[in-house]
Design an enzyme around this catalytic site. Structure first.
Site, PDB file in Angstrom:
ATOM      1  N   ARG A  85      17.765  31.263  30.098  1.00  0.00           N
ATOM      2  CA  ARG A  85      19.026  30.456  29.603  1.00  0.00           C
ATOM      3  C   ARG A  85      20.371  30.935  30.720  1.00  0.00           C
ATOM      4  O   ARG A  85      20.232  31.956  31.313  1.00  0.00           O
ATOM      5  CB  ARG A  85      19.463  31.442  28.273  1.00  0.00           C
ATOM      6  CG  ARG A  85      18.454  30.967  27.339  1.00  0.00           C
ATOM      7  CD  ARG A  85      18.707  31.744  25.963  1.00  0.00           C
ATOM      8  NE  ARG A  85      17.868  31.302  24.720  1.00  0.00           N
ATOM      9  CZ  ARG A  85      16.551  31.622  24.752  1.00  0.00           C
ATOM     10  NH1 ARG A  85      15.963  32.387  25.605  1.00  0.00           N
ATOM     11  NH2 ARG A  85      15.978  31.197  23.427  1.00  0.00           N
ATOM     12  N   HIS A  88      23.197  34.455  27.948  1.00  0.00           N
ATOM     13  CA  HIS A  88      22.158  34.929  26.887  1.00  0.00           C
ATOM     14  C   HIS A  88      20.823  34.867  27.144  1.00  0.00           C
ATOM     15  O   HIS A  88      19.993  34.686  26.356  1.00  0.00           O
ATOM     16  CB  HIS A  88      22.659  34.062  25.595  1.00  0.00           C
ATOM     17  CG  HIS A  88      23.978  34.154  24.831  1.00  0.00           C
ATOM     18  ND1 HIS A  88      24.368  35.263  24.093  1.00  0.00           N
ATOM     19  CD2 HIS A  88      25.045  33.504  25.157  1.00  0.00           C
ATOM     20  CE1 HIS A  88      25.521  35.092  23.588  1.00  0.00           C
ATOM     21  NE2 HIS A  88      26.021  34.059  24.640  1.00  0.00           N
ATOM     22  N   ASN A 162      28.007  34.622  17.513  1.00  0.00           N
ATOM     23  CA  ASN A 162      28.217  35.715  18.185  1.00  0.00           C
ATOM     24  C   ASN A 162      28.430  36.810  17.080  1.00  0.00           C
ATOM     25  O   ASN A 162      28.972  36.766  16.013  1.00  0.00           O
ATOM     26  CB  ASN A 162      29.465  35.519  19.018  1.00  0.00           C
ATOM     27  CG  ASN A 162      28.966  35.287  20.438  1.00  0.00           C
ATOM     28  OD1 ASN A 162      27.784  34.989  20.596  1.00  0.00           O
ATOM     29  ND2 ASN A 162      30.056  34.610  21.301  1.00  0.00           N
ATOM     30  N   PHE A 175      34.081  26.350  30.192  1.00  0.00           N
ATOM     31  CA  PHE A 175      32.943  27.339  30.225  1.00  0.00           C
ATOM     32  C   PHE A 175      32.290  27.496  31.327  1.00  0.00           C
ATOM     33  O   PHE A 175      32.008  28.607  31.679  1.00  0.00           O
ATOM     34  CB  PHE A 175      32.080  26.749  29.155  1.00  0.00           C
ATOM     35  CG  PHE A 175      30.835  28.070  28.657  1.00  0.00           C
ATOM     36  CD1 PHE A 175      29.594  27.421  28.983  1.00  0.00           C
ATOM     37  CD2 PHE A 175      31.165  28.808  27.861  1.00  0.00           C
ATOM     38  CE1 PHE A 175      28.514  28.444  28.666  1.00  0.00           C
ATOM     39  CE2 PHE A 175      30.350  29.815  27.539  1.00  0.00           C
ATOM     40  CZ  PHE A 175      28.999  29.655  27.792  1.00  0.00           C
ATOM     41  N   ARG A 372      30.456  22.324  22.798  1.00  0.00           N
ATOM     42  CA  ARG A 372      29.421  23.057  22.877  1.00  0.00           C
ATOM     43  C   ARG A 372      28.297  21.948  22.138  1.00  0.00           C
ATOM     44  O   ARG A 372      27.128  22.155  22.481  1.00  0.00           O
ATOM     45  CB  ARG A 372      29.471  24.370  21.834  1.00  0.00           C
ATOM     46  CG  ARG A 372      30.359  25.432  22.211  1.00  0.00           C
ATOM     47  CD  ARG A 372      30.259  26.379  21.124  1.00  0.00           C
ATOM     48  NE  ARG A 372      29.301  27.046  21.032  1.00  0.00           N
ATOM     49  CZ  ARG A 372      28.703  27.934  19.981  1.00  0.00           C
ATOM     50  NH1 ARG A 372      29.488  28.256  19.001  1.00  0.00           N
ATOM     51  NH2 ARG A 372      27.536  28.567  20.049  1.00  0.00           N
TER      52      ARG A 372
END
Ligand code: HDD
Length: 716
Positions: A85, A88, A162, A175, A372
């Site tokens: 990933r 994460h 989270n 991001f 996202r």
């Protein structure tokens, strides 16, 4: 349904299901398999130790390419890794179940997963620090992913949250920049599992919108004691739609039954070296010891008409909705009660998408969530290929039928030659959207107006009110830890522009904070705040707000430190008491094996105990409390042992619960050597009370209260 979810996630060797109807009820999973080795194409392997070669029996000649068995073994080995990933990468999790208590949420949504209390929805959760690579340690300072997959009859719902309720950035387009700054630097790939480096602090120092999140990560939230003792948040603003077609804004909350607990920083640093897999072992240990972790599940709801009633934009992911303004309504709970069978098929291949919601849930115009929703599916294709949702761990537990076709590893047999719509038999037709669990997905008919432009709203421009609110809401010891964290991190930045910029930015949050950190790291100690501190506090932002309803030491790890000559009865009594309180207990002795009790070494036929570990094999950091029994020779031996003495000193420095009896108390005094720390003898002889990991029993004396006055003991 649960059976299939279980089957779907078990490492399966043979799964058969009726491809035509995708009827999953008759799924059979045969994991028995034969213990003999076969190739992947099913041929039984005669020899897995020697490559087929030319040989006269003495000398080895050339290996033969025709050996398809050995070649396959090497091919499979060479292709074992898939892209980790991009954030994460390190993570661990477990399977469980989710249920709602009643239909109280039906005011807001028609989604049965949130309103049907007869359901027990299978779930899978993966917890994950963000910065480190797949092999990085567990107890780093970082946000922890809290990604939940709900296997519902209406489809998969992924709530990818989270353990911190806000985020670093407001708009998803930032991001890649944020992650580039967060991750190891491109010229030396340093640091691993840390934010303490120039690029991260340079970026956040130039991005004031991240100030609130940075405070959370620098607080005790950044170093959770356990995945089981941290909150979860959906973070973004989603929407709920009820069966009258009304839309509501919603934030999701997951509150741990055990309360919110953290490590102290020195402890976290040491555990990373002593047991880099601490959190994942802790999760499995609790489940395997019959203490499955439980969370309650809550929603904060804002009606559409109230959207602009706040001094912050409710679609801004760098802001919380203070619970004092928008209460959290607890509607259900979930438990993690089954460990994974195998990491790669379940944890490495599990894949989440924020865009995967079920009817009755939807998306707000939160610019972070909208971005996202694009990124996750894209990243899964990169990691797992286009058919990633056919992997058992990702596979829905409801019928699937569509005209999506082919692509690598497509194993679904649609048995439908009309792979398009419309078609002469109306095969694979749309399902009319309606606000029931059987209807097609309902897109909320939201009226939107404006012009195409790259902007953010006025309220998005304010970045410090809630950072101040968070800082003001911390207890004194939490504030102390946060200041030390900033000081540790900025001390690792060797470009003075970086730490001077950040200590300057802290003036917008609190003058004391800014001054102390600046003095520690060589910044310019400010004389005045950059803005007044509004002085508001929100108690629900301190982790002390989340203590379990009844104090408990359940699942806490207690070490009993002994040497030859210990008091057998006391140790056995304490073991019984701890077992009753569902704590786990570990005997730590001079050797792993037999340790002689007091009666035995005095010649009387006495008992012995087998130590689980020896003093050098473990460290106090891996335990929540320590108990030292009485016994003159045992105490004398402990006093002569430097490692045993360090156990006590280190645990004391980490504010751990330490208890002892008789000569054991003399050993504690010897170890701690702080005359001002008065050993208080607990007056309640024989009574066992346990709270928050503190074990106070009978005539044992407890040091933990005294330890609270020290954030670092003599050895740190
Ligand atoms: Fe993300 C993974 C949580 C912002 C893009 N994210 C990922 C994971 C979690 C989060 C828990 C690991 C999932 C797993 O265990 O497989 N991410 C968040 C939260 C965010 C957030 C709570 C802010 C509210 N993420 C965010 C943004 C973007 C991404 C703004 C992109 C625009 N996130 C990803 C990703 C990842 C991911 C690149 C990498 C691995 C993956 O998706 O599966 O798509």
């Amino acid at each position: 349904m649960a059976a299939f979810a279980q089957a779907a996630t078990k490492a399966v060797s043979k799964v058969t299901y009726d491809a035509k109807t995708s009827d999953l009820k008759n799924v059979t999973v045969d994991c028995s398999g034969d213990t003999g080795l076969t190739t992947d194409h099913g041929v039984k392997i005669p020899d897995t130790d020697n490559w087929l070669k030319i040989s006269d029996g003495e000398h080895s000649g050339p290996l033969l390419l025709e050996d398809q068995i050995s070649r396959e073994k090497l091919h499979r080995f060479d292709h074992e890794r898939i892209p980790e990933r991009v954030v994460h990468a390190r993570g661990f999790g477990a399977h469980g179940h989710f249920k709602v208590y009643d239909d109280s949420a039906s005011k807001f949504t028609f989604a049965p997963v949130l309103t049907d209390s007869t359901r027990n929805t299978p779930i899978f959760i993966r917890f994950s620090p963000a910065q480190g690579s797949r092999g990085s340690p567990d107890t780093v300072r970082d946000v922890r992913g809290f990604a939940m997959k709900f296997y519902t009859p209406e489809g998969i719902w992924d709530l990818v949250g989270n353990d911190i309720p806000v985020f670093f950035i407001q708009d998803a387009v930032k991001f890649p920049d944020f992650v580039h700054a967060l991750k190891p630097e491109p010229h030396n790939e340093v640091p691993q599992g840390q934010t303490a480096h120039n690029n991260f602090w340079d970026f956040v120092g130039l991005m004031p919108e991240s100030a609130h999140m940075v405070c959370w990560v620098m607080s005790d939230r950044g170093i959770p004691r356990s995945y089981r003792m941290m909150q979860g948040f959906g973070v973004n603003t989603f929407t709920l739609i009820n069966d009258q077609g009304e839309q509501f804004f919603v934030k999701f909350h997951m509150i741990p039954e055990l309360g919110v607990h953290s490590l102290v920083w020195d402890e976290a640093l040491k555990i990373n070296g002593e047991d880099p897999d601490f959190h994942r072992k802790d999760l499995n240990e609790a489940i395997e010891n019959g203490c499955p972790p439980k969370w309650t599940f809550g929603i904060q709801v804002i009606e559409e008409k109230d959207e602009h009633n706040f001094d912050f934009d409710i679609l801004d992911a760098t802001k919380v909705w203070p619970e004092e303004l928008v209460p959290v309504q607890i509607i259900g709970e979930f438990v993690l009660d089954r460990t994974v069978d195998e990491v790669f098929p379940e944890l490495e291949q599990v894949a989440f998408c924020t865009s995967h919601v079920v009817p009755g849930l939807g998306f707000s115009d939160d610019p972070l969530l909208q971005g996202r929703n694009f990124s996750y599916f894209d990243t899964q294709i990169n990691r797992l290929g286009i058919n990633w949702e056919q992997l058992p761990i990702n596979r829905p537990t409801c019928p699937i039928f569509n005209h999506n076709r082919d692509g690598a590893m497509d194993s679904r047999i649609n048995a439908n030659e009309l792979n398009y719509y419309p078609n002469r038999e109306n095969r694979g037709h749309p399902i009319a959207p309606n606000r029931t669990s059987g209807g097609g997905y309902v897109d909320f008919q939201e009226k939107v107006q404006g012009i195409k432009q790259r902007v953010r709203g006025a309220k998005f421009q304010e970045h410090f009110n809630q950072a101040q609110l968070f800082y003001n809401s911390l207890k004194p010891h939490e504030k102390g830890h946060l200041i030390r964290a900033f000081s540790f991190e900025l001390d690792h930045c060797d470009d003075e522009r970086v730490y001077k910029t950040y200590t300057e930015l802290l003036r917008n949050i609190d003058l004391d904070l800014a001054k102390t950190v600046a003095e520690n790291v060589g910044g310019i100690a400010p004389e005045s705040p950059a803005r007044p501190n509004h002085g508001k506090i929100a108690p629900s932002l301190s982790q002390d707000y989340f203590m379990p309803p009844a104090p408990t030491i359940a699942t806490r790890r207690v070490a009993i430190l002994i040497a030859d000559g210990f008091n057998y009865a006391e140790v056995q009594t304490m073991r019984g008491l701890l077992a009753m309180a569902k704590a786990t207990c570990w005997i730590i002795g001079p050797r792993r094996g037999e340790v002689k009790s007091e009666s035995q070494i005095s010649g009387v036929e006495g008992m012995t105990i087998n130590a689980d570990h020896h003093y050098e094999g473990q460290r106090s950091t891996l335990f929540d409390a320590i108990f030292v029994p009485s016994g003159p020779k045992h105490a004398e031996a402990l006093m002569k042992n430097g490692r045993a003495t360090h156990w006590i000193r280190e645990a004391f420095g980490h504010c751990k619960a330490i208890s002892a009896i008789g000569e054991g108390v003399a050993f504690l005094k010897h170890a701690i050597q702080l005359p001002e720390v008065d050993l208080e003898l607990n007056p309640d002889v024989g009574k066992v009370s346990t709270s928050y990991g503190v074990v106070t029993t009978g005539k044992y004396s407890v040091l933990s209260a005294a330890a609270e006055t020290f954030t670092f003991g003599p050895n740190d």
